[in-house]
Design an enzyme around this catalytic site. Sequence first.
Site, mmCIF file in Angstrom:
data_model
loop_
_atom_site.group_PDB
_atom_site.id
_atom_site.type_symbol
_atom_site.label_atom_id
_atom_site.label_comp_id
_atom_site.label_asym_id
_atom_site.label_seq_id
_atom_site.Cartn_x
_atom_site.Cartn_y
_atom_site.Cartn_z
ATOM 1 C CG ASP A 21 -6.106 -1.220 -4.513
ATOM 2 O OD1 ASP A 21 -6.419 -0.471 -4.095
ATOM 3 O OD2 ASP A 21 -5.299 -1.382 -4.074
ATOM 4 C CG HIS A 39 -5.399 -2.298 -0.357
ATOM 5 N ND1 HIS A 39 -4.957 -2.182 -1.056
ATOM 6 C CD2 HIS A 39 -4.808 -2.125 0.977
ATOM 7 C CE1 HIS A 39 -4.281 -0.027 -0.806
ATOM 8 N NE2 HIS A 39 -3.800 -0.859 0.079
ATOM 9 C CB SER A 68 -0.723 0.008 1.218
ATOM 10 O OG SER A 68 -1.716 1.066 0.901
#
Length: 419
Positions: free
Chosen positions: A296, A363, A200
């Site tokens: 995502d 994610h 991330s």
Amino acid sequence: MKNLLWSLTLFGLLILLPVNGMVDFDEMEWFTDFNGTKMFQTEGDIYSDAKFPMVGLTLIQSAAAKGAVCLDGSPPGYHFHRGSGSGARNWLVQLEGGGWCDTIRNCVYRKTTRRGSSKYMEKQIPFTGILSDKAAENPDFYNWNRVKVRYCDGGSFSGDSENKAAQLQFRGKRIWLAAMEELMSKGMRQAKQALLSGCSAGGLASILRCDDFGNMFSSSTRVKCLSDAGFFLDAIDVSGGRSLRRLYAGVVKLQKLETKLPKDCLNRLNPTSCFFPQNLINQIKTPLFILNAAYDSWQIQESIAPKSADPSGSWHDCRLNYAKCSTSQIHFLQGFRNRMVNFVKGFAKPSKNGVFLNSCFAHCQTERYDTWYSKNSPAVKNKGIAVAVGDWYFERGGAKLIDCAYPCDKTCHNLVFRG
């Protein structure tokens, strides 16, 4: 409900930082939908059944003298599990994710959390997925020296400034340097093989810091980088605006990143554009692997269809559960995927680079044991994530995998949220 669902905190995912306030993405209730089956599990089950190693926090005591501090001025930290055997001279450094703060107010709040102060960081965390010490869960990296560098600067390890009035330190670049210096002193200087990874906001950092990492080693060391869920697109949202660009512009301005981002990008584009991976990846010299879900989950919620861009709430259900998206909403999301595919196709042409782009609503897939390497892990062309990354890193074979469009992939561990 809390005892029925995993907390995303377990996997160190993002803090949600919308334009209209601060919400914790990693504290939202969710479950995994695998091939139509909802998989519920308690946090206690995960710890007791999988028996993940709990790794202690080490604070970098020398960092304060170098000005390498968290938002609140506390020392940064990392978790380190030493390698053994054939992996004793190999190093995996994972940069933690956790969103960004784009305003004084958000950053001041962040100082009161583990994302802005080591005072609130967990003293121990589980090493799972790519950080696991079990060959059955992490066949290529299980016995490497594995490190997780904690994220507490709010700017993807990039800033070097301060706001004295708000008592905020934006010292991400110094934290990066202090952490690398300490790891070098613990043996990383003699590494035979090294991999910088991140999830991330940490995945974005692994792109931004990739060549810095590569330049730390001699030419005899195999050095590569892996970005997991860090390919944030400069996307148009459902209102026709650019929500993520507004957020990034706030981060760049607040942390004074105008001169801190890659110079070859700044020579071509404005600073905010140079915080987007799409404008950086083709200039990176160190081999890089991009792992991303084409749909995502974080980008759907905070870039494509954030509440600020959807005042009528027409995207509310779709934002939380892909199965509730209308035909027109799926069509919009297909446009987002197509842009991502076009960017990574060009990036994947050089033999040194690798790609795993699966058509999932997910994610961060390297840090979870169920998505990294298990009997039903997500796969593209019958190749799972851990195998694809290993094949690329060790140059064992094809690692340029781009999935067909939703809904063709039946191996996804899709995230569904309860708002």
